[in-house]
Each structure stands twice: as C-alpha cells, then as structure tokens.
Design a protein around this motif. Structure first.
Motif, PDB file in Angstrom:
ATOM      1  N   LYS A 182     -87.012 -29.728  -1.046  1.00  0.00           N
ATOM      2  CA  LYS A 182     -85.602 -30.068  -0.973  1.00  0.00           C
ATOM      3  C   LYS A 182     -84.806 -29.486  -2.140  1.00  0.00           C
ATOM      4  CE  LYS A 182     -86.499 -34.583   1.252  1.00  0.00           C
ATOM      5  NZ  LYS A 182     -85.818 -34.320   2.529  1.00  0.00           N
ATOM      6  N   LEU A 183     -83.506 -29.548  -2.004  1.00  0.00           N
ATOM      7  CA  LEU A 183     -82.566 -29.198  -3.066  1.00  0.00           C
ATOM      8  C   LEU A 183     -82.480 -30.336  -4.076  1.00  0.00           C
ATOM      9  CD1 LEU A 183     -80.049 -27.526  -4.187  1.00  0.00           C
ATOM     10  CD2 LEU A 183     -78.673 -28.929  -2.624  1.00  0.00           C
ATOM     11  N   HIS A 184     -82.375 -29.964  -5.351  1.00  0.00           N
ATOM     12  CA  HIS A 184     -82.015 -30.927  -6.395  1.00  0.00           C
ATOM     13  C   HIS A 184     -80.627 -30.569  -6.912  1.00  0.00           C
ATOM     14  CE1 HIS A 184     -82.156 -33.456  -9.975  1.00  0.00           C
ATOM     15  NE2 HIS A 184     -81.718 -32.399 -10.648  1.00  0.00           N
ATOM     16  N   MET A 185     -79.779 -31.580  -7.150  1.00  0.00           N
ATOM     17  CA  MET A 185     -78.439 -31.352  -7.679  1.00  0.00           C
ATOM     18  C   MET A 185     -78.292 -32.012  -9.038  1.00  0.00           C
ATOM     19  SD  MET A 185     -75.982 -31.594  -4.301  1.00  0.00           S
ATOM     20  CE  MET A 185     -74.690 -30.637  -5.108  1.00  0.00           C
ATOM     21  N   ASP A 186     -77.377 -31.466  -9.854  1.00  0.00           N
ATOM     22  CA  ASP A 186     -77.262 -31.848 -11.260  1.00  0.00           C
ATOM     23  C   ASP A 186     -75.826 -31.581 -11.704  1.00  0.00           C
ATOM     24  OD1 ASP A 186     -77.260 -30.797 -14.185  1.00  0.00           O
ATOM     25  OD2 ASP A 186     -79.198 -31.812 -14.062  1.00  0.00           O
ATOM     26  N   VAL A 187     -75.202 -32.544 -12.357  1.00  0.00           N
ATOM     27  CA  VAL A 187     -73.794 -32.395 -12.738  1.00  0.00           C
ATOM     28  C   VAL A 187     -73.604 -31.212 -13.682  1.00  0.00           C
ATOM     29  CG1 VAL A 187     -71.842 -33.460 -13.924  1.00  0.00           C
ATOM     30  CG2 VAL A 187     -73.246 -34.824 -12.363  1.00  0.00           C
ATOM     31  N   LYS A 188     -74.418 -31.112 -14.723  1.00  0.00           N
ATOM     32  CA  LYS A 188     -74.259 -30.016 -15.684  1.00  0.00           C
ATOM     33  C   LYS A 188     -74.485 -28.661 -15.012  1.00  0.00           C
ATOM     34  CE  LYS A 188     -77.531 -29.188 -18.701  1.00  0.00           C
ATOM     35  NZ  LYS A 188     -77.918 -27.763 -18.459  1.00  0.00           N
ATOM     36  N   ALA A 189     -75.567 -28.554 -14.246  1.00  0.00           N
ATOM     37  CA  ALA A 189     -75.884 -27.272 -13.607  1.00  0.00           C
ATOM     38  C   ALA A 189     -74.818 -26.874 -12.604  1.00  0.00           C
ATOM     39  CB  ALA A 189     -77.235 -27.354 -12.923  1.00  0.00           C
ATOM     40  N   GLN A 190     -74.369 -27.810 -11.772  1.00  0.00           N
ATOM     41  CA  GLN A 190     -73.385 -27.476 -10.747  1.00  0.00           C
ATOM     42  C   GLN A 190     -71.989 -27.284 -11.329  1.00  0.00           C
ATOM     43  OE1 GLN A 190     -76.424 -29.202  -9.031  1.00  0.00           O
ATOM     44  NE2 GLN A 190     -76.320 -26.984  -9.126  1.00  0.00           N
ATOM     45  N   SER A 191     -71.745 -27.791 -12.534  1.00  0.00           N
ATOM     46  CA  SER A 191     -70.454 -27.551 -13.187  1.00  0.00           C
ATOM     47  C   SER A 191     -70.275 -26.081 -13.536  1.00  0.00           C
ATOM     48  CB  SER A 191     -70.338 -28.395 -14.466  1.00  0.00           C
ATOM     49  OG  SER A 191     -70.274 -29.774 -14.159  1.00  0.00           O
ATOM     50  N   GLY A 192     -71.381 -25.342 -13.586  1.00  0.00           N
ATOM     51  CA  GLY A 192     -71.300 -23.928 -13.918  1.00  0.00           C
ATOM     52  C   GLY A 192     -71.078 -23.018 -12.730  1.00  0.00           C
ATOM     53  N   GLU A 193     -71.030 -23.565 -11.505  1.00  0.00           N
ATOM     54  CA  GLU A 193     -70.815 -22.725 -10.328  1.00  0.00           C
ATOM     55  C   GLU A 193     -69.334 -22.336 -10.235  1.00  0.00           C
ATOM     56  OE1 GLU A 193     -72.573 -23.245  -6.615  1.00  0.00           O
ATOM     57  OE2 GLU A 193     -74.314 -24.354  -7.344  1.00  0.00           O
ATOM     58  N   ALA A 194     -69.071 -21.056 -10.238  1.00  0.00           N
ATOM     59  CA  ALA A 194     -67.691 -20.560 -10.260  1.00  0.00           C
ATOM     60  C   ALA A 194     -66.994 -20.803  -8.927  1.00  0.00           C
ATOM     61  CB  ALA A 194     -67.682 -19.070 -10.585  1.00  0.00           C
ATOM     62  N   GLY A 195     -65.692 -21.067  -9.007  1.00  0.00           N
ATOM     63  CA  GLY A 195     -64.859 -21.144  -7.818  1.00  0.00           C
ATOM     64  C   GLY A 195     -64.990 -22.415  -7.015  1.00  0.00           C
ATOM     65  N   THR A 196     -65.598 -23.446  -7.578  1.00  0.00           N
ATOM     66  CA  THR A 196     -65.751 -24.700  -6.853  1.00  0.00           C
ATOM     67  C   THR A 196     -65.828 -25.847  -7.854  1.00  0.00           C
ATOM     68  OG1 THR A 196     -67.043 -25.825  -5.122  1.00  0.00           O
ATOM     69  CG2 THR A 196     -68.280 -24.581  -6.784  1.00  0.00           C
ATOM     70  N   THR A 197     -66.015 -27.051  -7.344  1.00  0.00           N
ATOM     71  CA  THR A 197     -66.143 -28.224  -8.204  1.00  0.00           C
ATOM     72  C   THR A 197     -67.408 -28.984  -7.836  1.00  0.00           C
ATOM     73  OG1 THR A 197     -64.961 -29.739  -6.721  1.00  0.00           O
ATOM     74  CG2 THR A 197     -63.613 -28.428  -8.273  1.00  0.00           C
ATOM     75  N   VAL A 198     -67.846 -29.842  -8.729  1.00  0.00           N
ATOM     76  CA  VAL A 198     -69.036 -30.651  -8.447  1.00  0.00           C
ATOM     77  C   VAL A 198     -68.818 -31.532  -7.214  1.00  0.00           C
ATOM     78  CG1 VAL A 198     -70.587 -32.423  -9.336  1.00  0.00           C
ATOM     79  CG2 VAL A 198     -69.866 -30.551 -10.825  1.00  0.00           C
ATOM     80  N   PRO A 199     -67.690 -32.265  -7.076  1.00  0.00           N
ATOM     81  CA  PRO A 199     -67.499 -33.058  -5.853  1.00  0.00           C
ATOM     82  C   PRO A 199     -67.522 -32.221  -4.579  1.00  0.00           C
ATOM     83  CG  PRO A 199     -66.019 -33.838  -7.561  1.00  0.00           C
ATOM     84  CD  PRO A 199     -66.642 -32.571  -8.081  1.00  0.00           C
ATOM     85  N   ASP A 200     -66.942 -31.010  -4.620  1.00  0.00           N
ATOM     86  CA  ASP A 200     -66.960 -30.163  -3.423  1.00  0.00           C
ATOM     87  C   ASP A 200     -68.386 -29.738  -3.079  1.00  0.00           C
ATOM     88  OD1 ASP A 200     -64.260 -30.328  -3.006  1.00  0.00           O
ATOM     89  OD2 ASP A 200     -63.777 -28.400  -3.958  1.00  0.00           O
ATOM     90  N   LEU A 201     -69.174 -29.396  -4.080  1.00  0.00           N
ATOM     91  CA  LEU A 201     -70.569 -29.019  -3.840  1.00  0.00           C
ATOM     92  C   LEU A 201     -71.364 -30.205  -3.298  1.00  0.00           C
ATOM     93  CD1 LEU A 201     -71.179 -26.845  -7.010  1.00  0.00           C
ATOM     94  CD2 LEU A 201     -71.229 -26.035  -4.645  1.00  0.00           C
ATOM     95  N   ILE A 202     -71.076 -31.379  -3.828  1.00  0.00           N
ATOM     96  CA  ILE A 202     -71.752 -32.583  -3.330  1.00  0.00           C
ATOM     97  C   ILE A 202     -71.435 -32.789  -1.851  1.00  0.00           C
ATOM     98  CG2 ILE A 202     -71.745 -35.103  -3.449  1.00  0.00           C
ATOM     99  CD1 ILE A 202     -71.400 -34.759  -6.520  1.00  0.00           C
TER     100      ILE A 202
END
Length: 278
Positions: A182-202
């Motif tokens: 499965k995928l693991h998600m992480d606030v710090k790691a996903q905060s680095g994804e350009a052009g989006t936000t953590v809530p949108d990725l969630i």
C-alpha cells in the motif's frame, strides 16, 4: 475510525514500560516502533523478548501499530541495488521484519529508508524500478500471509531520488499488484509535492493509503509549528480514511513528553472539529 499513535524513537533512552504508561496516559491508542530501538538487527531480538514486549504494550492498554524506519542503522541492504545478492538479502531482511511485526502484535510496516533506495551510479529510474518490483513481488505473498501491510513512502527529492510523489508510489503499488502492498502518506513528505496541497493529496489518495504520519514541516509535532492540522484531518475524514494516524517527529528538542502532549492535543482537537462537521 481514525486512531492516534506515536512513534517510539521520540522516547530514546526510556524504559518501555514508562513509554507505554506515558503514551497511554496522554490519550494515544497505539505505539509504532523503530526496529533499531529494540536491537541492532531485528533478527537479534529473541522470541521471548518479542513476547515480553507485546505483553507490556497490550497490558498498558495500547496496541502495537507496527514498524517503521525499517532499514535505518543497518548495513548491507539496498532495495534498488543492481547486485541480485544484495536485493535478495534485503528482501529476506524485510521478511524478518514482518515476522517481528507479527510477533509484536503489529499489522503494518512503513518502508521509507531513503538511503537504501537512492539510484546508484549507472542505475536509471526504470532499472531501479525493476529491481524494487523484483524484491516486492517475491516477498509480498509471505508478508501478506502474515497479515501485514507493507506501506511504501514517497519522499521529497531532498531525501531520495527514487519515488517522490504519491502518484509515483501508487504506480509502484499498481505494478506490485498485491492488496497488502500500500501507499504510505506523511505530512512533511507530501508538503514537498509541487503544485498541490496536503489536503488535496489526501482527498485523492488517502482512501488507498495503508498508514499516515503526522508532523509539522519544522520537524516537530502537530501543533508545534505553522501547519494547520484542521484541514488535514478534515480531508482524512472526508476521504474515508479509517486507519492509524501516527505522530512521527525528527526534532526531539522540546522533550518527549511535551512533544507527545502537544501533538495528541492538536490531533484530537482537529479530529473532533473534522468529525463534527462531517
């Protein structure tokens, strides 16, 4: 239902009974464990000690969530090595970690370990992906048979050059083709994804995620920096995510108990607001 846990390396040097007593007293439901806090290598942790640790956690009223930092402080393991013997050793060690997870009462493992997956000189992304897939496809039937989820963590380019986004990680999940990978998600790691936000990725990915780590981008706990956890927890609730949210911090300087206290208070308040508006 989302439950709250915390990673045990925050309490470095503490007796396990004191860790469990403190964590339970602060209102957490589970304890997530870094293997290097138990033994230099997980296969050096005897069966009787595994049973003892499981009893200590369960008698405190907590649940062992599982293991993370799987390959940290080890040598000789590398997920994307071109050497088939190194990949075989790495897969076998991941199986030993899964056995330990099961013995400790856990149900998941988080594979981040950026420095054991970086592209080595002369190895391209496609080749590295083939190597990783070979390892995962070989070991996942056994890991799944133990009732364990293996959750792969996309990490920022500053940490690794192999799998940096949720989309890339989900493509790896698709190619492995095993429900317990499965995928693991992480606030710090996903905060680095350009052009989006953590809530949108969630909202896009969390329904398929096996686990979630919470921390501020300043490396401290939730509520100890500028990250607003209310939209993050709202997005988790709205996505249908119903598994663990574990506090994982990297800056221990405020102290273990104070970090744990502020983090659970922030997450509990944010979750309460999210469910009240659901």
């Amino acid at each position: 239902m989302i439950r709250l846990g915390i990673c045990n390396e925050l309490f470095e040097g503490w007796d396990i009974e004191a860790v469990c007593r403190t964590v339970k007293g602060l209102g957490y439901d589970g304890l997530e464990i870094a293997p290097f806090t138990l033994a230099p290598r997980i296969d050096e942790l005897p069966a009787d000690r595994r049973r003892e640790l499981r009893t200590i956690v369960e008698d405190s009223g907590l649940e062992t969530i599982g293991l993370h930092w799987l390959l940290a402080r080890t040598e000789g393991f590398y997920l994307t090595s071109p050497d088939p013997l190194v990949r075989q050793r790495t897969g076998e060690y991941l199986l030993r970690l899964a056995e330990a997870t099961r013995d400790l009462g856990g149900s998941l493992m988080v594979l981040g370990s950026p420095k054991q997956r970086d592209l080595l000189p002369g190895v391209g992304l496609d080749e590295a992906t083939r190597y990783a897939l070979e390892v995962f496809r070989r070991i996942m039937p056994s890991i799944a048979g133990m009732g364990i989820d293996l959750c792969f963590e996309p990490l920022a380019p500053s940490e690794t050059n192999f799998i940096n986004t949720c989309a890339q990680a989900m493509e790896l999940v698709r190619q492995v083709g095993q429900p317990r990978f499965k995928l693991h998600m992480d606030v710090k790691a996903q905060s680095g994804e350009a052009g989006t936000t953590v809530p949108d990725l969630i909202r896009r990915y969390a329904r398929d995620a096996g686990h979630f780590h919470a921390q501020d981008v300043n490396l401290r706990g939730p509520g100890m920096g500028d990250v607003d956890f209310r939209p993050i927890m709202r997005a988790l609730v709205e996505s249908g995510y119903d598994r663990w949210v574990s506090v994982e911090v990297f800056d221990f300087s405020p102290g273990a108990e104070e970090t744990a206290r502020q983090s659970v208070a922030c997450l509990r308040e944010s979750l309460k607001a999210a469910t009240a508006g659901a």
